[in-house]
Design an enzyme around this catalytic site. Structure first.
Site, PDB file in Angstrom:
ATOM      1  N   HIS A   1       0.839  -1.198   0.000  1.00  0.00           N
ATOM      2  CA  HIS A   1       0.000   0.000   0.000  1.00  0.00           C
ATOM      3  C   HIS A   1       0.879   1.255   0.000  1.00  0.00           C
ATOM      4  CE1 HIS A   1      -2.451   3.148   2.050  1.00  0.00           C
ATOM      5  NE2 HIS A   1      -3.379   2.687   1.237  1.00  0.00           N
TER       6      HIS A   1
ATOM      7  N   VAL B   1       1.492   3.696   1.886  1.00  0.00           N
ATOM      8  CA  VAL B   1       2.246   4.152   3.054  1.00  0.00           C
ATOM      9  C   VAL B   1       3.271   3.130   3.548  1.00  0.00           C
ATOM     10  CG1 VAL B   1       0.341   5.599   3.837  1.00  0.00           C
ATOM     11  CG2 VAL B   1       0.549   3.266   4.718  1.00  0.00           C
ATOM     12  N   LYS B   2       3.405   1.996   2.861  1.00  0.00           N
ATOM     13  CA  LYS B   2       4.289   0.942   3.351  1.00  0.00           C
ATOM     14  C   LYS B   2       5.750   1.202   2.959  1.00  0.00           C
ATOM     15  CE  LYS B   2       1.026  -1.443   5.298  1.00  0.00           C
ATOM     16  NZ  LYS B   2      -0.142  -0.608   5.063  1.00  0.00           N
ATOM     17  N   ASN B   3       6.660   0.457   3.590  1.00  0.00           N
ATOM     18  CA  ASN B   3       8.102   0.647   3.365  1.00  0.00           C
ATOM     19  C   ASN B   3       8.471   0.493   1.893  1.00  0.00           C
ATOM     20  OD1 ASN B   3       7.950   0.581   6.158  1.00  0.00           O
ATOM     21  ND2 ASN B   3       9.818  -0.628   6.398  1.00  0.00           N
ATOM     22  N   ILE B   4       7.841  -0.470   1.222  1.00  0.00           N
ATOM     23  CA  ILE B   4       7.917  -0.603  -0.237  1.00  0.00           C
ATOM     24  C   ILE B   4       6.490  -0.511  -0.743  1.00  0.00           C
ATOM     25  CG2 ILE B   4       8.375  -2.196  -2.150  1.00  0.00           C
ATOM     26  CD1 ILE B   4      10.693  -3.304  -0.521  1.00  0.00           C
TER      27      ILE B   4
END
Length: 413
Positions: free
Chosen positions: A194, A196-199
């Site tokens: 998603h 906002v995730k790290n990747i």
């Protein structure tokens, strides 16, 4: 300053990878997705990886693959995002919520107490990127009295012969357990890409498979690929290779595949994740810990212990001795300073839909206790040093101001 909570990491390399997809005239599932799956296998040490259009899709596919449906139960923590339970409900099964430990992860003893002959799976959530206590969960699952309760239904359940352990790894890409990728501690780890995730791939997810022998991971991979594409035995890219238009529908599948245009964003990021993007997150988290360590109101989040290290997806700041009202006042103060903070998560029993199903937050006291004093601070690679220092100063001033002026209410009222 104006500091957003979690913008995606988009640089020229990401733009170039996306432009490569656009210029190729191939934007749906194809070579970029396959390349991202290969990168995920390497990053997580998994036996196979299947990219899909969301974490929720990945969880539904795996629950369905395992034959979970009406009459079955799946144990989940009360403290997580709603998708962890919604995927169970979408399969016709019943989510059984349990409380958490002080580190935000699911309590293995609460799991043990909730297992019945209807229990088919456990979804353990790596909150903020910290892996669950998988050794304790595995030990509990291996206990004879637990295994004896398992009543298999269908070939996959017969073959596994026990409860399926799924890691909700939405937050924990790059997390470590015993010096290895945390993904290998579960039968299945499902990641979120998603925004906002790290990747990120904008929207997306990935199923990583680590099932025991004698499961055939190549066969499962092939099934999940067609299961995520309406049960069709050829994807659009294969069909586009001249004269290869004929296809068949082999099962009642879903439309959950990831397109190449999305995979391109994640592909550019994952190539630099382990040695560049992830270390930058860790640096910020350690700066926060060092800056707040001298204040008696600070509860330091568990980022690393003797066997686990987080992915530094969130920095869950907790303020001792406050309730929801004071926590919200602190967030409002930060907003006036141009700092956007968040809360992870509102426990599911506090949400209207789950209350309508009979869940009550009073049954999960530690979930409420951790939620009521938690503030998620910005933590992402593109945060500049001056911005991190500004956030630290803003947090300290906002907390000190609130603690001086606000009467602390009974957190359960």
């Amino acid at each position: 300053m104006n500091i957003p909570f979690s913008p995606p990491f988009i640089d020229q390399l990401v733009i170039d990878e996306v432009m490569d997809s656009l210029k190729s005239n191939w934007i749906t599932s194809g070579p970029k997705v396959k390349a991202l799956e290969t990168e995920m296998v390497q990053l997580t040490d998994s036996k196979a990886a299947v990219c899909v259009n969301s974490w929720t899709s990945g969880a539904m596919l795996m629950l369905k693959w395992f034959g979970i449906g009406e009459g079955d139960e799946v144990i989940v923590p009360a403290y997580t995002y709603c998708a962890t339970a919604l995927c169970v409900l979408h399969c016709g099964a019943t989510p059984v919520m349990v409380d958490i430990l002080d580190d935000f992860t699911i309590d293995p003893e609460k799991i043990r107490a909730s297992i019945t002959p209807r229990t088919k799976a456990i979804i353990a959530v790596d909150i903020a990127g910290l892996p669950c206590r998988y050794h304790d969960i595995q030990k509990m699952m291996a206990a004879p009295e637990v295994r004896e309760k398992f009543v298999p239904r269908g070939p996959e359940q017969e073959q596994l012969g026990r409860i399926l352990l799924i890691a909700d790894a939405a937050h924990s890409i790059g997390a470590q357990y015993d010096g290895m990728p945390a993904a290998v501690q579960s039968d299945v780890a499902i990641f979120s890409f998603h925004a906002v995730k790290n990747i990120t791939t904008g929207e997306g997810g990935c199923i990583c498979l680590n099932l025991p022998y004698p499961f055939d991971h190549t066969q499962i991979y092939q099934f999940l690929k067609l299961f995520s594409l309406n049960g069709q035995n050829k994807d659009a890219f294969s069909k586009s290779q001249g004269g290869n238009w004929r296809y068949d529908i082999l099962c009642k599948g879903y439309k959950m595949n990831m397109p190449d245009l999305c995979a391109a964003v994640g592909l550019a990021q994952i190539k630099r994740y382990k040695n560049f993007l992830l270390p930058l997150r860790k640096i910020i988290a350690l700066k926060y810990c060092a800056a707040f360590a001298g204040y008696d109101w600070f509860t330091e989040p568990l980022l690393k212990d003797e066997c686990r290290e987080a992915s530094y997806h969130l920095f869950p700041l907790r303020i001792k001795g406050i309730g929801e009202t004071e926590r919200d006042m602190i967030i409002d103060e930060l907003v006036t300073l141009g700092i956007t903070a968040n809360v992870h998560f509102i426990p599911m029993p506090m949400l209207s839909y789950f209350k309508s199903l009979g869940f009550a937050i009073g049954d999960y006291p530690n979930s409420y206790a951790q939620y009521a004093c938690e503030i998620s601070l910005p933590i992402y690679p593109q945060l500049r040093t001056a911005e991190v220092e500004y956030i630290i100063e803003g947090v300290i001033s906002s907390v000190q101001k609130t603690l001086k002026t606000a009467p602390v209410a009974d957190p359960l009222n």
